[in-house]
Design a protein around this motif. Structure first.
Motif, PDB file in Angstrom:
ATOM      1  N   PRO A   3       0.814  -1.220   0.000  1.00 33.45           N
ATOM      2  CA  PRO A   3       0.000   0.000   0.000  1.00 33.45           C
ATOM      3  C   PRO A   3       0.845   1.267   0.000  1.00 33.45           C
ATOM      4  CG  PRO A   3       0.023  -0.999   2.186  1.00 33.45           C
ATOM      5  CD  PRO A   3       0.817  -1.898   1.295  1.00 33.45           C
ATOM      6  N   GLY A   4       0.140   2.397  -0.004  1.00 36.89           N
ATOM      7  CA  GLY A   4       0.793   3.693   0.067  1.00 36.89           C
ATOM      8  C   GLY A   4       0.860   4.382  -1.277  1.00 36.89           C
ATOM      9  N   VAL A   5       0.476   5.665  -1.315  1.00 36.19           N
ATOM     10  CA  VAL A   5       0.434   6.404  -2.577  1.00 36.19           C
ATOM     11  C   VAL A   5       1.189   7.724  -2.502  1.00 36.19           C
ATOM     12  CG1 VAL A   5      -1.770   5.379  -3.286  1.00 36.19           C
ATOM     13  CG2 VAL A   5      -1.779   7.488  -1.933  1.00 36.19           C
ATOM     14  N   GLU A   6       2.076   7.870  -1.507  1.00 37.00           N
ATOM     15  CA  GLU A   6       2.737   9.167  -1.330  1.00 37.00           C
ATOM     16  C   GLU A   6       4.061   8.974  -0.601  1.00 37.00           C
ATOM     17  OE1 GLU A   6       1.475  13.453   0.578  1.00 37.00           O
ATOM     18  OE2 GLU A   6       0.801  11.647   1.623  1.00 37.00           O
ATOM     19  N   ALA A   7       5.104   9.639  -1.095  1.00 28.90           N
ATOM     20  CA  ALA A   7       6.403   9.545  -0.420  1.00 28.90           C
ATOM     21  C   ALA A   7       7.355  10.614  -0.943  1.00 28.90           C
ATOM     22  CB  ALA A   7       7.025   8.158  -0.608  1.00 28.90           C
ATOM     23  N   VAL A   8       8.407  10.808  -0.178  1.00 32.59           N
ATOM     24  CA  VAL A   8       9.561  11.608  -0.594  1.00 32.59           C
ATOM     25  C   VAL A   8      10.781  10.723  -0.473  1.00 32.59           C
ATOM     26  CG1 VAL A   8      11.116  13.494   0.071  1.00 32.59           C
ATOM     27  CG2 VAL A   8       8.656  13.880  -0.005  1.00 32.59           C
ATOM     28  N   GLY A   9      11.663  10.757  -1.482  1.00 33.24           N
ATOM     29  CA  GLY A   9      12.856   9.932  -1.426  1.00 33.24           C
ATOM     30  C   GLY A   9      13.976  10.478  -2.283  1.00 33.24           C
ATOM     31  N   VAL A  10      15.090   9.762  -2.257  1.00 28.62           N
ATOM     32  CA  VAL A  10      16.279  10.140  -3.007  1.00 28.62           C
ATOM     33  C   VAL A  10      16.449   9.173  -4.179  1.00 28.62           C
ATOM     34  CG1 VAL A  10      18.785  10.440  -2.915  1.00 28.62           C
ATOM     35  CG2 VAL A  10      17.377  11.060  -0.938  1.00 28.62           C
ATOM     36  N   VAL A  11      16.684   9.712  -5.357  1.00 26.11           N
ATOM     37  CA  VAL A  11      16.891   8.884  -6.544  1.00 26.11           C
ATOM     38  C   VAL A  11      18.193   8.090  -6.394  1.00 26.11           C
ATOM     39  CG1 VAL A  11      17.240   8.889  -9.044  1.00 26.11           C
ATOM     40  CG2 VAL A  11      15.628  10.502  -8.003  1.00 26.11           C
ATOM     41  N   THR A  12      18.112   6.761  -6.552  1.00 23.53           N
ATOM     42  CA  THR A  12      19.290   5.898  -6.447  1.00 23.53           C
ATOM     43  C   THR A  12      19.692   5.280  -7.786  1.00 23.53           C
ATOM     44  OG1 THR A  12      17.891   4.013  -5.813  1.00 23.53           O
ATOM     45  CG2 THR A  12      18.835   5.339  -4.027  1.00 23.53           C
ATOM     46  N   ALA A  13      18.792   5.331  -8.769  1.00 20.44           N
ATOM     47  CA  ALA A  13      19.119   4.822 -10.102  1.00 20.44           C
ATOM     48  C   ALA A  13      18.114   5.379 -11.098  1.00 20.44           C
ATOM     49  CB  ALA A  13      19.096   3.290 -10.128  1.00 20.44           C
ATOM     50  N   VAL A  14      18.564   5.574 -12.331  1.00 17.52           N
ATOM     51  CA  VAL A  14      17.671   6.051 -13.391  1.00 17.52           C
ATOM     52  C   VAL A  14      17.692   5.046 -14.534  1.00 17.52           C
ATOM     53  CG1 VAL A  14      17.979   8.463 -12.778  1.00 17.52           C
ATOM     54  CG2 VAL A  14      19.475   7.440 -14.484  1.00 17.52           C
ATOM     55  N   GLY A  15      16.541   4.874 -15.158  1.00 19.98           N
ATOM     56  CA  GLY A  15      16.425   3.934 -16.256  1.00 19.98           C
ATOM     57  C   GLY A  15      16.988   4.490 -17.548  1.00 19.98           C
ATOM     58  N   PRO A  16      17.078   3.646 -18.577  1.00 20.62           N
ATOM     59  CA  PRO A  16      17.600   4.069 -19.882  1.00 20.62           C
ATOM     60  C   PRO A  16      16.796   5.223 -20.469  1.00 20.62           C
ATOM     61  CG  PRO A  16      17.372   1.670 -19.762  1.00 20.62           C
ATOM     62  CD  PRO A  16      16.688   2.220 -18.555  1.00 20.62           C
ATOM     63  N   GLY A  17      17.512   6.186 -21.028  1.00 18.34           N
ATOM     64  CA  GLY A  17      16.865   7.282 -21.725  1.00 18.34           C
ATOM     65  C   GLY A  17      16.286   8.373 -20.843  1.00 18.34           C
ATOM     66  N   ILE A  18      16.475   8.275 -19.544  1.00 15.11           N
ATOM     67  CA  ILE A  18      15.909   9.276 -18.636  1.00 15.11           C
ATOM     68  C   ILE A  18      16.732  10.558 -18.686  1.00 15.11           C
ATOM     69  CG2 ILE A  18      15.572   9.876 -16.199  1.00 15.11           C
ATOM     70  CD1 ILE A  18      13.420   8.114 -17.198  1.00 15.11           C
ATOM     71  N   THR A  19      16.065  11.667 -18.872  1.00 12.85           N
ATOM     72  CA  THR A  19      16.699  12.987 -18.771  1.00 12.85           C
ATOM     73  C   THR A  19      15.940  13.800 -17.735  1.00 12.85           C
ATOM     74  OG1 THR A  19      15.324  13.889 -20.553  1.00 12.85           O
ATOM     75  CG2 THR A  19      17.463  12.954 -21.171  1.00 12.85           C
ATOM     76  N   GLY A  20      16.627  14.707 -17.097  1.00  8.32           N
ATOM     77  CA  GLY A  20      15.982  15.570 -16.111  1.00  8.32           C
ATOM     78  C   GLY A  20      16.108  15.076 -14.690  1.00  8.32           C
TER      79      GLY A  20
END
Length: 331
Positions: free
Chosen positions: A61-78
């Motif tokens: 469950p759960g629909v809301e959070a704040v966190g730190v990005v630890t990995a980005v998928g292919p083609g991700i910009t921004g």
């Protein structure tokens, strides 16, 4: 492996199980986030009970959070590793130490906003934004009735409506919550366990009724809320903490030419532009002091069942935040 809450059967808080789960790598268009703070909301209870249906079982469950990005998928910009992001609505699974998220559904959290505040303001703040800005546009001179005025949404709703120039009437269950509601901008506070809120609203408005009712309680207040409206008044039901309201015959609305809405955040943040606009306005109001976020309760994520119990028994006020146990161990 990370720790998360899992639900294998619908029911009470006891169905929330604390266990190990496998989190993979993000695919194209996705990012992986290590959660710092997780918002607890009544919608989580609805999914746990089966009031709202989940796509698959078991689920986190759960629909809301704040966190730190630890990995980005292919083609991700921004987005890059180390960015602090927030999200709310439309995605389930925040009751986890880490999760995979669609990159276009998160927003940057301003450095001035603490993660616990961010995790408690996203869903509630975005909800209040569409309630007062898009669903029914609150303006100076309006009289609004807010049920559960000391709750997570109610607290912010009273503050924002007051700042927009409305006269705010709030209903609460205890004297302590009445004090908070006053601090949050209520001009009139009704203790609904001691007073007939319909009669009090009639008295406060000299029999004219209110322009809009914001009702997240549902079954217990619904008919009374309709009775509080003036002709051409607007009834907004956006929750049902006391149960699903009984059906409303259309002719009963026609008696005063009333409007009835049952909005959902997902339809008011459907595009990236809408999401960024709403989140930007919410964060700006926090920064300016228009919105004062009350993070009144923090629980370790592993104790989500106790947090649900306290929320349902109305032992909480303001916002409730779950802190991943791994964060607690390192802080």
């Amino acid at each position: 492996m990370v720790k998360a809450i899992r639900v294998y059967e619908l029911g009470g808080p006891e169905v929330l199980k604390w266990e190990d789960v496998q989190i993979g790598e993000p695919n194209e268009g996705e990012i992986r986030v290590k959660n710092q703070a997780i918002g607890l909301n009544f919608i989580d209870v609805y999914f746990r009970k089966g009031v709202y249906k989940v796509a698959t079982m078991p689920f986190t469950p759960g629909v809301e959070a704040v966190g730190v990005v630890t990995a980005v998928g292919p083609g991700i910009t921004g987005w890059k590793v180390g960015d602090v992001v927030a999200y709310a609505g439309g995605i389930m699974g925040s009751y986890s130490e880490e999760q995979i998220l669609p990159a276009n559904k998160v927003v940057p959290l301003p450095p001035s906003i603490d993660p616990t505040v961010g995790a408690s303001i996203m869903l509630n703040g975005l909800t209040v934004h569409y309630l007062v800005r898009w669903c029914f546009k609150v303006e100076p001179g309006h009289i609004v009735l807010v049920h559960a005025a000391a709750g997570g949404v109610g607290s912010l709703l009273c503050q924002w409506a007051n700042a927009l120039g409305a006269t705010v009437i709030g209903t609460v269950s205890t004297n302590a919550k009445a004090v908070q509601a006053k601090e949050d901008g209520c001009h009139h506070v009704i203790l609904y366990k001691e007073e007939d809120f319909v009669a009090r609203v009639n008295e406060i408005t000299s029999g004219n009724g209110v322009h809009v009712v914001y009702d997240s309680v549902g079954k217990d207040t619904f008919q009374g809320s309709l009775a509080c409206l003036r002709p051409r008044g607007f009834m907004v039901n956006f929750g049902q903490s006391s149960g699903t309201p009984d059906p409303v015959p259309l002719p009963s609305l026609g008696a005063k030419s009333l409007f009835l809405a049952r909005p959902s955040l997902v339809h008011y943040s459907a595009t990236r532009d809408e999401l960024l606009e709403a989140a930007g306005e919410v964060f700006a109001n926090v920064a300016s002091g228009v919105l004062r976020v009350r993070v009144n309760h923090k629980y370790p994520l592993s104790q989500a069942a106790q947090a649900h119990t306290d929320l349902e028994s109305r032992k909480t006020s303001g916002s409730v935040v779950l802190i991943p146990d791994c964060i607690g161990r390192t802080s």
